[in-house]
Design an enzyme around this catalytic site. Structure first.
Site, short mmCIF file in Angstrom:
data_model
loop_
_atom_site.label_atom_id
_atom_site.label_comp_id
_atom_site.label_asym_id
_atom_site.label_seq_id
_atom_site.Cartn_x
_atom_site.Cartn_y
_atom_site.Cartn_z
CG ASP A 247 -1.82 1.16 1.34
OD1 ASP A 247 -2.69 1.26 0.46
OD2 ASP A 247 -1.69 1.98 2.28
CD GLU A 284 -2.20 2.76 -3.37
OE1 GLU A 284 -3.15 3.50 -3.67
OE2 GLU A 284 -1.94 2.46 -2.19
#
Lengths: 568, 568
Positions: A247, A284
């Site tokens: 993330d 990400e």
């Protein structure tokens, strides 16, 4: 068994169990490593009813490396026994993959690993190759997206027991599907976060938007890195996951000669070689920075792929016409064409939203190193009403979006339910303690205060906000969902059969409103306008295999909003 | 002439001169660039007596891009006319270079460019190829090291007029010497710093030890980068400098796809191609990170070289035996050998001082990409008493240190006066306003409070602290300085004649206390012990060319602390 914990500033560390307390012994500092590890050898039976640690005689607190927190973020820690992983599964390489993002809590009515497992035949039928689970690291309460995790090693109890998670992964493998896990290494949640009591896990040298930055490069950062990297290895080794989605790596600050992500990818690669398995690490990132996925020998961090938000934004802004927030950076068909050709729209040009130049050209980035999507948990859930594209676009447009995403040269990702145009929203839901919950709800309301036209913001804390976000599987059999599902299924099959090398040729006419692209053995043409267009089908060995509106399609005519797909 | 200033939040900007006020016109924002530039076309005569800007009618303040601040950091700004640069000078490539670090204020009694210029024949005689000037960007007061500069484009008035600086550079070129400038792009000084009133030049997203971090990657960072990069280009283009030394790049935070230093090196290279000149960019960095000097095509930032502090620390700790602060990371002869072989001592091993692993191997880093030194302004001046090695070591040891530094495969840098073992200290001196001066003096005292054995810390604010730091050129003719000077001169000549490819072979015996290395056509042997050692001279075509203690040298004996140098 050996228990070990890092607490460099503590003068004493005790293991506290319902039966008794055991003093841990501070390990002799070694010149080659950080100081402050404590260890005790104990009988496993002593830990059967949970344990905690007391530092310097203070109230006992959970283990930062707890494997199981059945009583939540403030409860006792437990050890976990997992069955051995069978290593005979081979995941498809990214170039042949279609990823399916899944949130265990809302994928089924029951919201468990076991219930999700029962749906795997659906995913096999659809043709996806990878499931990507939203974060599992234990976070506060009974429901949530998972980005506020505080026990990185302990899977979220409401989804099922750790053994059920391992069984889910194994069942996926049995169905030929690989499993990725979304892990959050840029911050930890605010509630139940006892790490700072153990050591300098956080730093104020950098800021993130979500909480204290993790200390990856300051004094005493080696054990902090070890916590994170060992965590990555645990999911892959002990639970059988095939890869990780990291993330928001743009909030991972590691300003030293060996970036923590380079160390992580190296450790994961080494583990793969040891186990004879192949893992993928997907970042990400909103940086449009090829360095993330360049090999280490080219000065890169060695990750396998990264999310390419620009593709999403270009598609979304083009089809919805929305221009709020970051969508203002994406204008019309030209940016959609750039997204299809290069993945990155921003390669160094000025971004009005960011108020600075952004990105760089994706030099030496292969198409299979970019993950693209028309929807994902964030892009849906960060809207006030959590609307999917199915609530914003027509069926014909949804079909065009699906064809662009699934037949583009990049690696497509679908968000659960996208394959049938699910009408359930995916809202932002939480189950924080009342005080934090109030702050989150207020923050959410405030965030959307300038978008009043989007309606009242559902309170993230209300259980209904969660239950409304669950998929309604009964839709799948109904029109137009059944048709949309078949469309996605056929596109995925077409993608699978396509002998493509990542090369794509795109032409478009913004005035007339059409776009066509050739990618390997597939030729797509899109009429984005509300008017029918004259059309001369491609010559040679091309034959029409899919048409979004077959009834109205004739050889020399593109119906309004039509998508036609040819193969050779 | 056109005046331009960036003030994105201002509603009005006025030019204020003794004669009159002129409103600037806000430029139309263009989609491809940042907004907020203001411009006016004025007669040059209007600026002859200085100018300031008034934002939104507030008190007028100096121009952030002022070219001349004769009345100091709070005074009016002036424009400057410089003569055209003749571009026929060719600097030696780094592989053949010896750099001489100079502080204009203390290099001579007068402390001016003109006085320094008169000393150039000394540098020619010594054989250095590059002068590196400590920072010139205008800082507060009448004296200082220069790292608190606030007018990046305006050379410090007490050293002389801008035209005299340009003349100094030209005179260096006339003597065959290139000139580098130390520029500080990681922070700006606290006093006279009006930049924040103009725009978001600073950010709280990152922290530096010296002041607010510069906003290189946030909203509105493009004009901030432009201020810095245009500044680099100005020194090279308008003053004729041959390169820049970038202070502490580890505190330049640019966490985006195009690091500001990559943009800077690209712009400098482009300027060089335009002008038909060749510039070098040298980073000061404590990261031991090869990426700084890797070419852009390998994912690097494309700088030419960086300072390698490890070499200094290994030499200093070995010869002085000091273990305080960062010297604790360097132990004995082994680390000195590693420094000689690789430049980096820390290639990923645990650093007790930093309390973390540090650095990475210098893969694909050429020897001429590392700048090494046994002394520099920081390593001397950051000691309580500003002691040079000449105050800590014997003449024989100074000779050994010089041979190690000047004959190693890296690019050596000498600090002014080092060539004759100057006895003047180089203290930390400032001339801040009384309030800031008191804080600086207190901070300085506190910093060394745990090193009381080093004696009372001179007050940086006292003028005597500055004047004591000036070189005493009368030393040069006296023993042992004259001998030390000849030793340095001979080593530099030997280095110049050495056909070396950066390869070095080092062997050492910590027990017996000797080290020898072969580098190209040069063979050095060092006896670090206080006892004479038996010695078998190298066979073949090697012949002895230099001996630190020729009187006591015999073919089969190494006198105590001796350095012998052979050539072939």
């Amino acid at each position: 068994m050996n228990l070990e914990v890092w607490a460099p500033s503590a003068k004493s560390v005790e293991l506290v169990t319902p039966q008794r307390r055991v003093a841990l012994r501070r390990l002799e500092p070694q010149s080659a490593t950080a100081d402050g590890y404590w260890r005790a050898e104990v009988e496993p039976a002593l830990l059967a009813d949970g344990y905690r640690y007391s530092l310097d005689g203070a109230d006992p607190i959970p283990d930062p490396q707890s494997k199981w927190q059945p009583d939540g973020v403030h409860g006792s820690s437990y050890v976990v026994e997992l069955p051995a992983i069978t290593a005979d599964f081979r995941a498809k390489p990214l170039a042949e993959s279609v990823i399916y993002e899944m949130h265990i809590g809302t994928f089924t009515a029951q919201g468990t690993y076991a219930a999700a497992q029962a749906k795997l035949p659906h995913l096999v039928d659809l043709g996806v190759t990878h499931v990507e689970l939203m974060p599992l690291a234990t976070f506060p309460g009974t429901r949530g997206w998972g980005y506020d995790g505080v026990y990185l090693y302990a899977p979220f109890p409401p989804y099922g027991r750790p053994q059920e998670l391992a069984a889910f992964v194994q069942a996926c493998h049995g169905h030929g599907i690989a499993v990725l896990l979304d892990v959050v290494y840029n911050h930890l949640g605010p509630d139940g976060n006892y790490l700072a009591r153990y050591g300098p896990y956080f730093t104020d040298r950098y800021k993130t938007g979500w909480g204290a930055a993790i200390n990856y490069d300051g004094p005493n950062s080696d054990p902090v890195r070890r916590l994170i990297i060992d965590n990555a290895l645990m999911w892959l080794r002990d639970y059988g996951f095939d890869g990780l989605r990291l993330d928001a790596v743009h909030a991972i600050f590691s300003f030293d000669a060996m970036h923590v992500l380079e160390e992580l990818t190296t450790a994961v690669q080494d583990l793969g070689e040891t186990l004879g398995r192949s893992f993928v690490i997907i970042a990400e990132s909103d940086l449009n920075d090829p360095r993330l996925v360049q090999p280490r020998r080219w000065g890169g961090l060695g990750m396998d792929a990264h999310w390419a938000d620009d593709f999403h934004h270009a598609v979304h802004a083009f089809f919805t016409g929305e221009q709020q927030g970051y969508y203002q950076d994406f204008q019309g068909l030209a940016d959609l064409v750039t997204a299809l050709r290069a993945g990155y729209v921003y390669q160094g040009r000025y971004s009005p939203h960011r108020k600075r130049r952004h990105g760089r050209p994706p030099a030496r980035v292969a198409a299979h190193q970019l993950i693209v999507f028309a929807q994902n948990h964030d892009q849906i859930g960060n809207r006030a009403q959590g609307e999917r594209l199915s609530m914003l676009l027509s069926v014909a447009e949804l079909k065009a979006v699906a064809a662009l995403t699934l037949l583009a040269p990049f690696v497509p990702l679908l968000f659960q339910g996208e394959e049938w145009g699910a009408k359930s929203p995916f809202l932002y839901f939480t189950d924080h303690n009342p005080e934090l919950g109030r702050l989150v709800a207020e923050g959410r309301s405030k965030e959307f205060s300038s978008f009043k036209w989007q309606g009242e913001v559902p309170n993230p804390q209300q259980e209904e906000t969660f239950t409304r976000s669950k998929l309604d599987w009964s839709e799948l059999a109904q029109p137009p969902h059944a048709d949309l599902y078949q469309w996605h299924r056929q596109l995925i099959a077409l993608r699978r059969e396509n002998r493509a090398g990542g090369k794509v040729t795109v032409t478009a006419d913004a005035q007339a409103g059409w776009l066509k692209f050739v990618h390997g053995d597939v030729f797509c043409v899109f009429n984005f306008s509300a008017a029918a267009l004259r059309w001369r089908p491609p010559r040679g060995r091309w034959h029409l295999v899919l048409a979004s509106d077959r009834d109205q399609t004739s050889p020399d005519r593109l119906p309004p909003h039509a998508t036609l797909i040819y193969r050779r």
